[in-house]
Design an enzyme around this catalytic site. Structure first.
Site: not given
Ligand code: GLA
Length: 392
Positions: A142, A185, A206
């Site tokens: 992440d 992104g 999300d």
């Protein structure tokens, strides 16, 4: 390969590819986040793994991925320890492998994960070693608290750095580990995700289980389409079918059945990793059927690894077309409107030849040979997923 029994015989060509490039087709698997959120536990992971083995593995599903919520503190040597919901991570990995499946895990490059657990900053090599010792096959990595490590307005190099560092760390172990980038992104990750060794990269924030979220994410993926290729895929986030909840209490997805057909069709056309986000141990027949249509999955898994392009947008209609390895094309005709309707499209509008043999993929039924145009009724928020072959 030919298989025979008293009911007949079937054949299929297999291609075996060896080399450094792994994950040549998008991952088909399960991830704990959209159902259990931070309440994930060893038992919950095993329950979904068991159902994947029993009901989905024959259709190609194989990864069982633990998202955030497994971590505890580091020990005196700096090694990451699982928390008490995961009493034996190596044992869990052995359980999943014994079912013939693969296992994934989650971390972040900052000091803390998005859920506030210990993350990998300055422990990358140690963590990669620990994952390899546990037998981990997949890492979702992440961003979250890394924004406190990176400079305020990160350059492209700043965006790439933590992913380079972790890929190098993973590569030091004698194990094939799929690397899934999750930084929503930023810095147009699709342009450089492959360069830093990513097998997939999230292209969006999300997802949640409603039409607004699904359609705004799914139908805005044309931008990244040129960058999809074997071993390197755009990831518009995980599936929101079945019972989801992001925490201990689950509910049925708020998507209608037609919206769920759209979800799986569009993600397959996009060559997206398909990561089931529901508790598989509570899945109903509709959800399992949705996830086990082999002709639909074959579109996602096509060896060419291309992503569909949006070829037509008119009123509430969109048509996406994907080139397939055998020279045929997959086409999704989507009705984004609030009413059922009939769309007639002319083959020339989407740059297809005059005569086409058309197959309805969800129904696995040949519709015949059509000249110049095709028309089909499509429910609101629904789809017609077709496979077409040029007839000379
Ligand atoms: C981020 C990711 C999610 C999930 C959570 C875990 O929000 O985008 O997919 O991994 O973190 O905390």
């Amino acid at each position: 390969m030919i298989a025979k029994n008293q009911k007949g015989s079937g054949s299929k060509n297999f291609t075996i590819v060896c080399g450094e490039n792994i994950g040549l087709t998008p991952v088909l698997g399960w991830n704990s986040w959209n159902c259990w959120g931070l309440s994930v536990s060893d038992e919950k992971v095993k329950a979904s793994a068991k159902v994947m083995f029993e009901k989905l593995a024959d259709h190609g599903w194989s990864y069982i991925n633990i998202d955030d919520g497994w971590e505890d503190k580091r020990n005196g040597e700096g090694e990451i320890l699982p928390n008490k919901k995961f009493p034996d991570m190596k044992g869990l990995s052995d359980y999943v492998h014994a079912l013939g499946l693969k296992i994934g895990i989650y971390s972040s490059p900052g000091t803390l994960t998005c859920g506030g657990y210990a993350a990998s900053y300055q422990h990358e090599e140690q963590d990669a070693r620990t994952y390899a010792q546990w037998g981990i096959d997949y890492l979702k990595y992440d961003w979250c608290s890394y924004s406190q490590v990176a400079p305020p307005n990160p350059s492209l190099e700043d965006y790439k750095k933590p992913y380079f560092v972790m890929r190098q760390a993973l590569n030091k172990n004698n194990r094939d580990i799929i690397f899934s980038l999750c930084q929503y992104g930023m810095g147009d990750v699709w342009k450089w995700g492959a360069e830093v060794g990513g097998n997939s990269w999230r292209t969006t924030g999300d997802i949640s289980d409603n039409w607004g979220s699904l359609s705004s994410i799914g139908f805005s993926q044309d931008k990244s389409s040129a960058f999809s290729k074997p071993g390197h895929f755009n990831d518009p986030d995980m599936l929101i079918v079945g019972k989801v909840g992001w925490g201990p209490g689950l509910h049925d997805t708020r998507l209608t059945p037609d919206e769920q057909y759209t979800h799986i069709s569009l993600w397959s056309l996009l060559s997206a990793p398909l990561l089931i986000g529901c508790d598989l141990s509570q899945s109903d027949d509709f959800t399992l059927n949705l996830l086990s249509n082999d002709e639909v999955l074959a579109i996602d898994q096509d060896a060419l690894g291309k992503q569909a392009r949006k070829m037509l947008e008119k009123d509430n209609w969109q048509i996406w077309v994907k080139d397939l390895d055998d020279g045929t094309k997959a086409i999704g005709i989507f009705n984004l409107g609030d009413k059922a309707g009939r769309e007639t499209f002319h083959f020339s509008e989407i740059q297809l030849p005059e005569h086409l043999k058309i197959r309805d993929v969800w129904r696995q039924k040949d519709l015949g040979i059509f000249s110049s145009s095709f028309s089909g009724p499509i429910p609101s928020h629904g789809v017609l997923l077709l496979k077409v072959k040029t007839v000379l």
